[in-house]
Enzyme design. Structure first.
Site, PDB file in Angstrom:
ATOM      1  CG  ASP A  36      -1.925   1.094   1.250  1.00 20.93           C
ATOM      2  OD1 ASP A  36      -2.316   1.534   0.168  1.00 20.93           O
ATOM      3  OD2 ASP A  36      -2.309   1.528   2.344  1.00 20.93           O
ATOM      4  CG  ASP A  62      -5.146  -0.383   6.338  1.00 23.99           C
ATOM      5  OD1 ASP A  62      -5.005  -0.238   5.113  1.00 23.99           O
ATOM      6  OD2 ASP A  62      -5.651   0.478   7.065  1.00 23.99           O
ATOM      7  CG  ASP A 122      -8.498   4.482   5.825  1.00 20.86           C
ATOM      8  OD1 ASP A 122      -8.614   5.344   4.953  1.00 20.86           O
ATOM      9  OD2 ASP A 122      -9.445   4.012   6.459  1.00 20.86           O
TER      10      ASP A 122
END
Length: 793
Positions: free
Chosen positions: A452, A783, A787
């Protein structure tokens, strides 16, 4: 509803009554709450305020823990050192060695003391006990080393579990202020704010909700999201996930008394507490297969201390699904409980192969020694059988066993375990929390990393560094007085009201430090933008509490925006919207131009704004957020106001959130972590391919990827958006095809505007690919919710 006997005078409702209340679902629950007097009455009986929460005094909190319990589920008692020694000594090889040593020692004693007057024994026969004792000593050493290693590892992971749980916080209201406290400190009567992404820490009843949907599959096994509201189903349960919306609850059950805690108690996860807190009502019998699942999770350290869902562990505390119609097959449970890592499986296979060869050699050795001794003693020398000969035969058997034991490298698995434990300890010093030892081994085999962006590659401390207001692109934050008054007022209200009230910017703990950001980092950046303009968003929120909201369209991965409807002074309603700029602009029909005048915003102007403002911001690595609004009024007064007769149909979101007025576009920067570029270089030198999977737009993603070193000029690579990625890998029926994925992933380096499903599809496609002969091992960080709260392996 009668109070329990012995209940303190300040409480008007007992533990048993609350447990009975929380077992009801749906409209029946709402009716039951109404019978009690409503949520306000429940709060009054719990001596709590729906607005200000608990006072937070130590005496009050301690009393609540004594009456209603604490928000922890006591773990299964750890195994003592003696228990671990007993388990270690159960090894078959060690048992054989012990038996052989004892038999040898007994035979030596019988031989020694039965010969009486024969004192002409050789030294080796006189000291024949040494071999037996040496074997017993070696067994003791092996048992002590194994038990000590297991004891150390168990202590390490229990400490790790405690550390993880201690870092999990949740938002509660105490003394009229929103605070973040460890989940273990939550008590009955607390007022908690819940939002999209949370893993609920306790049972509660809704006081207020906005488009709230809960995933209760961890308790019911049903995958459908359950819509919750004060008027339909107000009960929210611990261990369930908030999938959409937000709300506020009063906590009615914690720890062993919550619904997930009751299940854990019934399954034996908290055996000591079951007798103390056993409910008066007879519970449904639990299927015998389920406790085996719980036992396995207990041994793995999966304890039901509930945490904030953004923390991965989060996931560690989730109670096991217990579907009524789908018991878990015994064979499947037992097999899964004995899974081994790749290295452990290879070592086991090697040990078995060596064991076969060692057994054959040991048997052959014993046979040869038996035959040789018998021929020399009974045939050539012509001696008769004597009891001392039995000791010789036992010695031959011990020699054979010794050959077998020496052949099997039992020290190798022990060495691997110690090495992995050492690696875990070193990683903990770097704040890398590893739950399972074999995770180090898995990471050592990684050939690809799908990461991410936010919070993993970047610092996750968002800051507004550019803004476009009233036709002017500003590189610095404007002062409130520099903007037209009506525009500045709308902008400040749009951000203060349309950001989750759980997101806040607090003063730093120490002078000279940066302000603390609590909640969603993007919203914190916008709130910081208001503070830098010279306005206090807290005062606006005090005037417009969440209870006054007419409707909230909460953020999710589909909308990529958030909208809030509030009553408008003078009648009607006002809608505030914020979200990804390219998506919000398509819904805008007006824009604030020079001097704050409202201008029409046709498609040509939108495209020009995208090319002149938004794309340059994105190319600089900025995330662009658009802020807009719309008025619904009883009479049409301005171009951007919509005439409404009665209340609009708030369920028709597409027609509600359109024809907006664009107020502002901001560029938010999330700097790359200083250590990331060098770490990616090391990965690339080691042959590991790093890919970035993010929800940001393609220009921002490309800029960050270039800064990190994921993509370099001159390299052949692909940068795709989630929509194009899906078009390339799916057939005409919309099904994912492996051969199509194999054409994309080798060159893919950045996947932008992607959902968690896209990340899963990509990772699964890489793992299942047959493009390369060597199977790819993929490490996934982040995650999965875009976010980016933290990274995990």
């Amino acid at each position: 509803m009668a109070s329990d006997e012995g209940l303190p005078s300040q409480f008007g409702i007992g533990l048993g009554d609350l447990r009975d209340l929380m077992e009801i679902r749906g409209i029946e629950a709402q009716e039951k709450v109404a019978e009690v007097g409503g949520t306000q009455e429940i709060c009054r009986r719990l001596a709590s305020s729906p607005i200000n929460g608990l006072t937070g005094s130590k005496a009050d909190l301690e009393l609540r823990r004594q009456v209603y319990g604490a928000n922890v589920i006591p773990p299964k008692p750890p195994k003592t050192f003696l228990m671990l020694m007993w388990e270690a000594i159960q090894d078959v090889t060690l048992i054989i060695l012990q038996v052989a040593a004892l038999v040898s020692l007994i035979l030596w004693l019988v031989t020694k003391y039965s010969s009486g007057d024969d004192h002409d024994e050789e030294d080796d026969e006189e000291h024949g006990w040494i071999d037996s004792v040496a074997i017993l000593v070696s067994v003791v050493v092996v048992v002590l080393v194994t038990a000590f290693n297991d004891y150390t590892k168990e202590r390490q992971f229990r400490g790790l579990q405690s550390r993880i749980e201690g870092e999990h916080n949740f938002c509660v209201i105490r003394g009229g202020e929103v605070r973040q406290i460890p989940v273990s400190e939550i008590v009955v009567g607390d007022i908690c704010q819940i939002k999209y992404g949370d893993l609920l820490p306790a049972d509660g009843i809704l006081l207020q909700s906005n488009d709230l949907k809960i995933d209760e599959s961890s308790l019911t096994g049903e995958s459908d999201h359950v819509k919750k509201s004060e008027n339909t189903d107000p009960m929210v349960l611990s261990g369930t996930h908030v999938m959409e919306g937000s709300g506020k609850i009063v906590v009615t059950a914690v720890g062993i008394n919550s619904q997930s805690g009751i299940i854990f108690a019934l399954l034996g996860a908290a055996a000591e507490e079951t007798e103390k807190e056993k409910p008066k009502k007879n519970k449904e019998p639990v299927k015998p297969e389920t406790p085996r699942v719980m036992k396995r999770d207990e041994e793995a350290g999966m304890r039901p201390v509930i945490s904030n869902s953004h923390q991965t562990a989060v996931r560690d505390g989730r109670p096991p699904p217990i579907p009524e119609e789908a018991p878990i097959p015994k064979e499947k449970v037992e097999d899964k409980g004995h899974e081994k890592s790749v290295l452990q499986a290879k070592l086991t296979k090697l040990a078995i192969q060596i064991g076969y060869a060692g057994t054959a050699i040991a048997v052959l050795t014993v046979v040869i020694m038996f035959v040789r001794f018998s021929v020399l003693t009974y045939v050539i020398d012509g001696k008769e059988w004597h009891i001392k000969d039995a000791q010789k035969f036992v010695t031959f058997i011990i020699t054979g066993i010794t050959v077998l034991v020496v052949a099997v490298p039992e020290g190798l698995p022990l060495a691997v375990t110690l090495s992995l434990a050492y690696s875990v300890k070193k990683m903990m010093k770097d704040n890398n929390l590893v739950r399972h030892l074999d995770a180090c081994e898995t990471m050592g085999n990684a050939t690809a990393i799908c990461s991410d962006k936010t919070g993993t590659l970047t610092t996750n401390r968002m800051t507004v560094v550019q803004s476009y207001v009233c036709g002017s692109n500003r590189k610095t934050t404007p002062n409130y007085g520099d903007l037209p008054p009506h525009v500045a007022d709308v902008l400040v209200h749009a951000i203060a009201v349309n950001c989750a009230y759980t997101s806040r910017v607090l003063p730093p703990d120490n002078p000279g430090e940066l302000p603390k950001q609590v909640g969603n980092k993007t919203e914190c950046a916008l709130l910081g933008f208001i503070r830098d303009m010279g306005k206090d968003f807290g005062q606006i929120r005090d005037r417009i509490p969440e209870e006054s909201f007419t409707r909230v369209y909460t953020f999710n991965s589909v909308r990529k925006s958030m909208s809030t409807v509030i009553p408008r002074q003078g009648g009607g309603y006002r809608l505030f919207t914020k979200g990804a700029s390219e998506m919000i602009l398509k819904k805008c029909a007006y824009v604030y131009g020079k001097d704050g005048k409202i201008e029409k915003f046709p498609r040509e102007s939108q495209d020009r704004l995208v090319s002149d403002i938004i794309e340059p911001m994105a190319c600089d690595g900025l995330r662009t957020i658009a802020v807009a609004y719309k008025d619904f009024v009883p009479h049409k007064a301005e171009e951007n106001e919509v005439l409404s007769e009665g209340d609009p149909n708030w369920d028709d979101e597409d027609n509600i959130v359109k024809d907006l007025t664009c107020v502002c576009i901001v560029g938010i920067e999330d700097p790359v972590r200083p250590e990331v570029p060098d770490a990616i270089k090391k990965c690339q030198r080691a042959g590991i391919t790093v890919r970035m999977v993010t929800g940001d737009n393609v220009n921002t993603a490309r800029s960050i990827a270039q800064k990190c070193g994921i993509v370099k000029p001159g390299d052949e690579y692909l940068i795709l958006e989630g929509k194009e990625f899906n078009q390339r890998i799916r057939d005409s029926n919309g099904e994912v095809q492996q051969h199509l994925i194999d054409k994309v992933w080798p060159k893919l380096r950045v996947l932008a505007r992607s959902s968690p499903t896209d990340k899963y599809t990509l990772v699964k496609g890489i793992i299942d690919s047959k493009v390369n002969e060597n199977r790819e091992v993929v490490a996934v960080t982040g995650d999965g919710t875009n976010d980016g709260k933290f990274s995990s392996s």
